[in-house]
Design a protein around this motif. Structure first.
Motif, mmCIF file in Angstrom:
data_model
loop_
_atom_site.group_PDB
_atom_site.id
_atom_site.type_symbol
_atom_site.label_atom_id
_atom_site.label_comp_id
_atom_site.label_asym_id
_atom_site.label_seq_id
_atom_site.Cartn_x
_atom_site.Cartn_y
_atom_site.Cartn_z
ATOM 1 N N THR B 247 0.853 -1.188 0.000
ATOM 2 C CA THR B 247 0.000 0.000 0.000
ATOM 3 C C THR B 247 0.883 1.230 0.000
ATOM 4 O OG1 THR B 247 -1.500 -1.244 1.412
ATOM 5 C CG2 THR B 247 -1.943 1.110 1.154
ATOM 6 N N ALA B 250 1.974 7.268 1.446
ATOM 7 C CA ALA B 250 2.115 8.658 0.982
ATOM 8 C C ALA B 250 3.286 8.683 0.026
ATOM 9 C CB ALA B 250 2.386 9.582 2.166
ATOM 10 N N ASP B 251 3.609 9.847 -0.550
ATOM 11 C CA ASP B 251 4.804 9.930 -1.383
ATOM 12 C C ASP B 251 6.006 9.460 -0.561
ATOM 13 O OD1 ASP B 251 3.411 10.844 -3.484
ATOM 14 O OD2 ASP B 251 4.204 12.901 -3.476
ATOM 15 N N ARG B 266 6.700 8.396 -6.187
ATOM 16 C CA ARG B 266 5.720 9.430 -5.815
ATOM 17 C C ARG B 266 4.578 9.495 -6.817
ATOM 18 N NH1 ARG B 266 9.100 14.844 -5.292
ATOM 19 N NH2 ARG B 266 11.124 13.888 -4.852
ATOM 20 N N MET B 268 1.328 9.046 -6.419
ATOM 21 C CA MET B 268 0.159 8.170 -6.344
ATOM 22 C C MET B 268 -0.806 8.685 -5.288
ATOM 23 S SD MET B 268 2.189 4.645 -6.815
ATOM 24 C CE MET B 268 3.838 5.260 -7.004
ATOM 25 N N ASP B 269 -2.036 8.096 -5.289
ATOM 26 C CA ASP B 269 -3.022 8.512 -4.305
ATOM 27 C C ASP B 269 -2.630 7.987 -2.919
ATOM 28 O OD1 ASP B 269 -4.386 9.493 -6.491
ATOM 29 O OD2 ASP B 269 -5.559 7.627 -6.735
ATOM 30 N N PRO B 270 -3.023 8.688 -1.854
ATOM 31 C CA PRO B 270 -2.752 8.163 -0.506
ATOM 32 C C PRO B 270 -3.467 6.833 -0.305
ATOM 33 C CG PRO B 270 -3.492 10.463 -0.418
ATOM 34 C CD PRO B 270 -3.671 10.016 -1.816
ATOM 35 N N ASN B 271 -2.782 5.907 0.335
ATOM 36 C CA ASN B 271 -3.316 4.575 0.637
ATOM 37 C C ASN B 271 -3.754 3.789 -0.603
ATOM 38 O OD1 ASN B 271 -2.915 4.784 3.422
ATOM 39 N ND2 ASN B 271 -4.789 6.013 3.596
ATOM 40 N N GLU B 272 -3.135 4.081 -1.739
ATOM 41 C CA GLU B 272 -3.463 3.342 -2.960
ATOM 42 C C GLU B 272 -2.840 1.951 -2.901
ATOM 43 O OE1 GLU B 272 -2.472 5.408 -6.587
ATOM 44 O OE2 GLU B 272 -2.447 3.516 -7.717
ATOM 45 N N ARG B 346 1.848 0.943 -10.035
ATOM 46 C CA ARG B 346 0.392 1.085 -9.903
ATOM 47 C C ARG B 346 -0.287 0.023 -10.759
ATOM 48 N NH1 ARG B 346 -1.044 7.358 -10.799
ATOM 49 N NH2 ARG B 346 -2.697 6.994 -9.290
ATOM 50 N N GLU B 349 -1.614 1.024 -15.054
ATOM 51 C CA GLU B 349 -1.121 2.325 -15.497
ATOM 52 C C GLU B 349 -0.636 2.203 -16.943
ATOM 53 O OE1 GLU B 349 1.346 5.898 -13.387
ATOM 54 O OE2 GLU B 349 2.205 3.905 -13.302
ATOM 55 N N ARG B 357 4.279 10.559 -14.996
ATOM 56 C CA ARG B 357 4.466 10.585 -13.543
ATOM 57 C C ARG B 357 5.959 10.616 -13.183
ATOM 58 N NH1 ARG B 357 4.817 6.577 -9.767
ATOM 59 N NH2 ARG B 357 4.327 4.938 -11.256
#
Lengths: 267, 369, 230
Positions: B247, B250-251, B266, B268-272, B346, B349, B357
């Motif tokens: 998971t 954060a970055d 870095r 990505m969404d938080p908790n992705e 991810r 992607e 990104r």
């Protein structure tokens, strides 16, 4: 586009051959079987075919073909088996096959000499004290010569089948405790069945329709379906009856091919 | 910029009858003078791309450009490319000289010119003096060279190589990898090489296209592809890798195996939910107390240069480690690794998004410093 | 064979003085060579056409049609061709015999050529196209040289089929025209004659020669190039 066109141009002579010499002769034979000797449309030929005269001829024709096939097989299988065991098996095979390259007429002609009244066979019979007798123009000589002629055609497919048999199967059978007979019966014979079928096919169909040998060797002792066709087409000029017998033979041929599988003859 | 592109595919699709497409809307550019590799498992569509370029098959839809000209319907014999086939496809009824001279004879070139060119091509592949040999008297490696000579003698702008090394044994294959790369440098023409062997691709290429299921998964230099695989398929196909679920907290912070680790990814969404890749050679074995992650060893193989040690962490993830140190099956060991060794992927992607990104934060870094 | 009194070449001399027989020998040879040649050309085209069908079952279907004349008994081929020529208005004689011999030799040529064609790797054709060869170049510079052993074998098989044939010829030969097999048959029906003995010997020798040439050719094509090793 250019590709398709040239492909079709290539196809033309071969396609013409199929249409003119494969399809149309069969259709013509079927067509002619519906005309009597006067040229009228009728089923008389088929009616005649199922009379005792023709039925008996058909039966004897089948009987001789069967006899010839079985005898050839009985000689050919052990021979093919022995040939695969020899050191120069392909040389031996070649020697066995060579006679099949010689014109059938010559072989038949040679047998006329051998079986003739003063021929080698009678000299031998006289020498061992049996005395000379009529050999030519008997059903014995017919079957003998036919078997002699067909043996190479029977040996070839059986030899190929035996030769392609992976020897590991035989070793595996022995390893698992099979006796020689059981190995042959359960392993070798089933695995070479295709060769036997092919051999029977290439012997039985021609044997059913032999006509030259019946005239030269058997005199008129044996009348096969082949002889009858020749008789109707070239002597009595009853093309309708000849065609009917031919239709019957073609029919039988497809049945036999269906039973034994479609393969090329010889090689 | 388009001037340097020698071959361009625009949304090329290929399918036979109504079967699912072998190539699905593939687009790419090939630049002049580089060594390209199309890499993927068998049936992925890489050979189809080669056959489309060579002209042995036609695209169902899409455009193929060669030097800026559309070549979709130009037959193979009119194209400025030559192929080295997997089975070499040397003509068995012709000797070495005649095989190499085949294309020149078709062009009706003068005898002397043919002679000079064939001799030159043969010396190029170190087969000087083999002119009169029959093909069947040549070894696999020699046949390979004849096939290459037969292609280069026509001076094509692009040479296509369809798994040309797959039939050779390992030693010869390594040697030919060097020779092919060297040959491409000397000739300075474009090579497009098809292989399913990732080592071969990494060793030889300027540029690799990783292909799977009719789509280009990722393209880039061998380093990019090895270090930053875009998805699970690429990471798994190229080199050995440990891929575990994790998971992105954060970055620069990722959680996997029940612990949180600093990383360099870095954007990505938080908790992705993500997948995490660590190469086996990037991990170091240490004692349980010093380990960032502890695993129980359940297998060990000696591979010559190193030991290959397999183990499981407390969450049941499998880890493969390459180490020169021996360990004992059943023991607990600790693993250490740098934040740079962790690569986060991810799910789903696309290559464009992935590149964007990566570019965004590498620019940030550059600006920050 | 009877009244053997010593060797003599008398019968051979008589054989060669017999112009009728000489013409028959010539007929037989001309028919054999011509029919083998034409059958080989059509057979090769046929094999290439069959080979062009990529699907296995369409190939097999065509082969089944191809093989009809090989498995059919000679009598049926002879009788049906007799009907065919009569219906088509072709006079029985040289042309009817020639056409029949071409017809029954074509399938054997196909069977000799097709395996070579199928054994050829399709990448060879791709390679030739890749090197700039047109379709005609591919045919003449790659395919035909590659299948040439099959073509030679097919030609020789066709030749022996023609020389050997009696039954089909017998049906379609008519009155004025005869081949050796038919001649021997009609002589033999009248009994043994030393004239035929001499004729038979010649035919036997020709057959043996054909076998030797055939095996020499297949042997050579099979091991081609070994002699050139340096």
């Amino acid at each position: 586009m250019e590709n398709k066109l040239s492909r079709n141009l290539f196809m033309i002579p071969y396609a013409l051959w199929i249409i003119l010499f494969v399809v149309s002769p069969i259709l013509l034979v079927v067509y002619f079987s519906f005309f009597d000797i006067e040229g009228n449309f009728s089923f008389i030929n088929y009616k005649n075919f199922f009379t005792p005269v023709y039925m008996q001829m058909t039966f004897s024709s089948f009987w001789y073909a069967f006899l010839i096939t079985v005898l050839s097989l009985l000689v050919a299988y052990p021979t093919a088996y022995l040939v695969t065991r020899t050191k120069h098996k392909h040389l031996w095979l070649l020697l066995i096959i060579v006679p099949s390259w010689i014109n059938l007429l010559l072989k038949a002609y040679a047998f006329i000499g051998i079986f003739g009244t003063y021929g080698a066979a009678n000299s031998f019979l006289e020498f061992i004290g049996i005395g000379s007798r009529q050999l030519l123009f008997t059903d014995f000589s017919f079957v003998f010569v036919a078997v002699y002629i067909f043996i190479p055609f029977m040996i070839l497919p059986i030899f190929n089948a035996l030769d392609n048999l992976n020897p590991s199967f035989v070793y595996a059978a022995k390893d698992l405790g099979a006796s020689k007979w059981v190995t042959f019966r359960r392993i070798i014979l089933p695995l070479t069945m295709d060769g036997i079928k092919a051999g029977c096919q290439v012997v039985f169909i021609p044997a059913l329709s032999l006509f030259m040998l019946t005239r030269l060797i058997a005199g008129n002792q044996v009348i096969t379906l082949g002889t009858a066709i020749e008789q109707h087409f070239l002597v009595t000029q009853d093309w309708g009856m000849g065609s009917t017998i031919a239709v019957f033979l073609i029919f039988i041929m497809f049945i036999i091919i269906g039973l034994t599988g479609f393969r090329k003859r010889g090689a | 910029m388009t001037t340097s592109a020698i071959i361009q595919f625009n949304n090329v699709t290929k399918n036979y009858d109504n079967n699912p497409p072998i190539l699905d809307e593939v687009s790419f550019k090939i630049e002049r003078g580089k060594f390209y590799t199309l890499l993927g498992p068998s049936g992925c569509g890489k050979t189809t791309i080669l056959r489309l370029i060579a002209g042995f098959t036609e695209a169902t839809s899409g455009e193929i450009y060669f030097n800026g000209k559309k070549i979709n319907h130009i037959p193979a014999n009119k194209r400025q490319v030559n192929t080295v086939f997997q089975d070499y496809a040397l003509f068995p009824h012709l000797n070495v000289y005649e095989n190499v001279a085949f294309g020149l004879r078709i062009k009706k070139m003068k005898k002397q010119a043919i002679d000079a060119k064939v001799k030159e091509a043969l010396s190029f592949v170190n087969l000087h003096g083999y002119e009169e040999r029959e093909i069947k008297n040549m070894s696999g490696g020699q046949r390979q060279r004849v096939a290459i000579a037969r292609a280069i003698v026509n001076e094509p702008e692009v040479i296509l190589l369809d798994e040309p090394l797959s039939a050779l044994d390992l030693k010869l294959r390594y040697q030919m990898q060097y020779e092919l790369r060297e040959l491409q440098r000397r000739l300075g023409i474009t090579f497009i090489f098809v292989t399913h062997d990732q080592e071969e691709a990494l060793a030889m290429s300027d540029e690799i296209f990783v292909i799977n299921k009719g789509k280009i998964q990722q393209s880039g230099t061998p380093n990019d592809i090895y270090d930053e695989p875009i998805n699970r398929f690429v990471a798994d196909f190229i080199g050995e890798s440990n891929i575990v679920k994790g998971t992105m907290i954060a970055d620069n912070l990722v959680e996997f195996g029940g612990k949180r680790f600093a990383c360099v990814d870095r954007g990505m969404d938080p908790n992705e939910p993500v997948e995490v890749v660590i190469r086996p050679e990037d991990m170091e074995i240490t004692t349980e107390e010093n380990g960032m992650l502890n695993v129980t060893v359940d297998s060990q193989l000696f591979r010559g240069v190193h030991y290959e040690i397999g183990g499981r962490d407390q969450e049941g993830n499998e880890w493969l480690v390459q180490s020169t140190k021996k360990s004992v099956v059943g023991e607990k060991i600790g693993l250490r690794f740098d934040p740079e060794s962790i690569h986060v992927m991810r799910f789903n992607e696309t290559e464009e998004d992935f590149d964007r990104r990566l570019d965004s934060y590498s620019e940030e870094e550059a600006n920050g410093k | 064979m009877n009244n053997f009194e010593g060797f003599t070449l008398e019968w051979y001399r008589e054989l060669f003085h017999d112009t009728r027989l000489l013409i028959i020998v010539l007929n037989t040879l001309v028919i054999a060579l011509l029919s083998a040649l034409i059958a080989t050309i059509i057979g090769v085209l046929g094999a290439i056409s069959i080979g062009n069908y990529k699907k296995r079952h369409s190939q097999n279907a065509l082969l089944a049609v191809n093989n009809v004349l090989i498995v059919s008994p000679d009598v049926i081929i002879g009788a049906s061709f007799l009907i065919l020529f009569t219906m088509a208005g072709i006079q029985l004689g040289f042309y009817s015999v020639l056409l029949s011999h071409i017809a029954f030799s074509i399938p054997i040529v196909v069977l000799m050529v097709l395996p070579k064609l199928l054994e050829m790797s399709p990448t060879l054709i791709d390679a030739a196209r890749d090197l700039g060869a047109s379709r005609w170049d591919v045919l003449t510079k790659v395919i035909l040289p590659y299948i040439s052993p099959g073509i030679v074998a097919g030609f020789f098989m066709a030749l022996t089929y023609s020389l050997d044939d009696f039954a089909v010829t017998f049906f379609v030969t008519g009155n004025g025209f005869s081949t050796l097999s038919v001649e021997i048959y009609s002589l033999a029906r009248r009994g043994i004659s030393l004239n035929i003995n001499a004729l038979s010997t010649i035919m036997f020798l020709v057959t043996i020669m054909m076998v030797i040439i055939y095996y020499y050719l297949t042997q050579r094509s099979g091991t081609k190039g070994v002699g050139f090793r340096r």
